[in-house]
Design a protein around this motif. Structure first.
Motif, PDB file in Angstrom:
ATOM      1  N   SER A  71       0.827  -1.210   0.000  1.00  0.00           N
ATOM      2  CA  SER A  71       0.000   0.000   0.000  1.00  0.00           C
ATOM      3  C   SER A  71       0.861   1.259   0.000  1.00  0.00           C
ATOM      4  N   GLU A  72       1.957   1.213   0.742  1.00  0.00           N
ATOM      5  CA  GLU A  72       2.840   2.376   0.835  1.00  0.00           C
ATOM      6  C   GLU A  72       3.686   2.574  -0.417  1.00  0.00           C
ATOM      7  N   VAL A  73       4.157   1.461  -0.995  1.00  0.00           N
ATOM      8  CA  VAL A  73       5.031   1.524  -2.167  1.00  0.00           C
ATOM      9  C   VAL A  73       4.568   0.455  -3.162  1.00  0.00           C
ATOM     10  N   PRO A  74       3.521   0.760  -3.930  1.00  0.00           N
ATOM     11  CA  PRO A  74       3.014  -0.236  -4.880  1.00  0.00           C
ATOM     12  C   PRO A  74       4.106  -0.716  -5.838  1.00  0.00           C
ATOM     13  N   ASP A  75       4.156  -2.015  -6.031  1.00  0.00           N
ATOM     14  CA  ASP A  75       5.112  -2.638  -6.945  1.00  0.00           C
ATOM     15  C   ASP A  75       6.576  -2.406  -6.554  1.00  0.00           C
ATOM     16  N   TYR A  76       6.854  -2.263  -5.257  1.00  0.00           N
ATOM     17  CA  TYR A  76       8.242  -2.084  -4.820  1.00  0.00           C
ATOM     18  C   TYR A  76       9.084  -3.273  -5.260  1.00  0.00           C
ATOM     19  N   ASN A  77      10.372  -3.029  -5.510  1.00  0.00           N
ATOM     20  CA  ASN A  77      11.234  -4.118  -5.971  1.00  0.00           C
ATOM     21  C   ASN A  77      12.556  -4.209  -5.212  1.00  0.00           C
ATOM     22  N   GLU A  78      12.732  -3.371  -4.183  1.00  0.00           N
ATOM     23  CA  GLU A  78      13.937  -3.404  -3.374  1.00  0.00           C
ATOM     24  C   GLU A  78      13.596  -3.182  -1.906  1.00  0.00           C
ATOM     25  N   PHE A  79      14.494  -3.669  -1.058  1.00  0.00           N
ATOM     26  CA  PHE A  79      14.443  -3.392   0.373  1.00  0.00           C
ATOM     27  C   PHE A  79      15.699  -2.630   0.755  1.00  0.00           C
ATOM     28  N   LEU A  80      15.563  -1.718   1.698  1.00  0.00           N
ATOM     29  CA  LEU A  80      16.691  -1.064   2.343  1.00  0.00           C
ATOM     30  C   LEU A  80      16.588  -1.392   3.824  1.00  0.00           C
ATOM     31  N   PHE A  81      17.622  -2.005   4.368  1.00  0.00           N
ATOM     32  CA  PHE A  81      17.695  -2.305   5.795  1.00  0.00           C
ATOM     33  C   PHE A  81      18.796  -1.434   6.369  1.00  0.00           C
ATOM     34  N   ALA A  82      18.553  -0.818   7.520  1.00  0.00           N
ATOM     35  CA  ALA A  82      19.562   0.058   8.111  1.00  0.00           C
ATOM     36  C   ALA A  82      19.444   0.096   9.624  1.00  0.00           C
ATOM     37  N   THR A  83      20.581   0.277  10.269  1.00  0.00           N
ATOM     38  CA  THR A  83      20.577   0.537  11.699  1.00  0.00           C
ATOM     39  C   THR A  83      20.098   1.962  11.913  1.00  0.00           C
ATOM     40  N   GLY A  84      19.636   2.254  13.099  1.00  0.00           N
ATOM     41  CA  GLY A  84      19.102   3.581  13.394  1.00  0.00           C
ATOM     42  C   GLY A  84      20.101   4.703  13.177  1.00  0.00           C
ATOM     43  N   ASP A  85      21.384   4.421  13.391  1.00  0.00           N
ATOM     44  CA  ASP A  85      22.405   5.451  13.188  1.00  0.00           C
ATOM     45  C   ASP A  85      22.881   5.506  11.738  1.00  0.00           C
ATOM     46  N   LYS A  86      22.324   4.648  10.893  1.00  0.00           N
ATOM     47  CA  LYS A  86      22.615   4.596   9.458  1.00  0.00           C
ATOM     48  C   LYS A  86      24.065   4.226   9.141  1.00  0.00           C
TER      49      LYS A  86
END
Length: 139
Positions: A71-86
């Protein structure tokens, strides 16, 4: 890595050159769809990153929350995973994250340890609610 003082989370950008660094600096198209606050607890979601669990309030960073990914990103094709401090992060194709696998090489598009495509052994086992196990290096 984009220095914290340069990163503008409200605008989702980093005005300083970040050619191979934190992906938020490279694109304003990333949307946060899941969050867990700092601490010793894992995320409460058990949908194995399908993204259909919705709970919490996304304006409160002191609690865990999740939005419906599609719903937030229709047809998304990637994930970004990150720690809070980036400091630690990785970008991976949706096809690398979803599906079922165990101790299997999965493609990482780029990460905080390697700006080029590479792989790491991850787990996403059917029926294992704690999965997936996604990491910068082999798990």
């Amino acid at each position: 890595v984009c220095a914290q003082e340069h990163f503008n989370s409200a605008k989702n950008i980093c005005p300083v050159s970040c050619e191979v660094n934190f992906p938020m600096c490279l694109s304003s198209s990333w949307k946060r769809v899941r969050h867990v606050p700092p601490g010793n607890s894992w995320h409460p979601a058990i949908d194995q990153l399908v993204g259909d669990e919705v709970y919490g309030n996304s304006v409160e960073n002191g609690i865990a929350w999740s939005k419906d990914f599609e719903s937030e990103v229709p047809d998304y094709n990637e994930f970004l995973f990150a720690t809070g401090d980036k400091v630690k992060w990785l970008v991976a194709p949706k096809s690398s994250v979803l599906g079922f696998y165990a101790n299997s090489d999965r493609t990482i598009t780029r990460s905080s340890i390697n700006p080029k495509e590479h792989s790491a052994k991850w787990y996403r086992r059917q029926g294992s609610k704690e999965d997936p196990w996604i990491s910068l290096t082999d798990h």
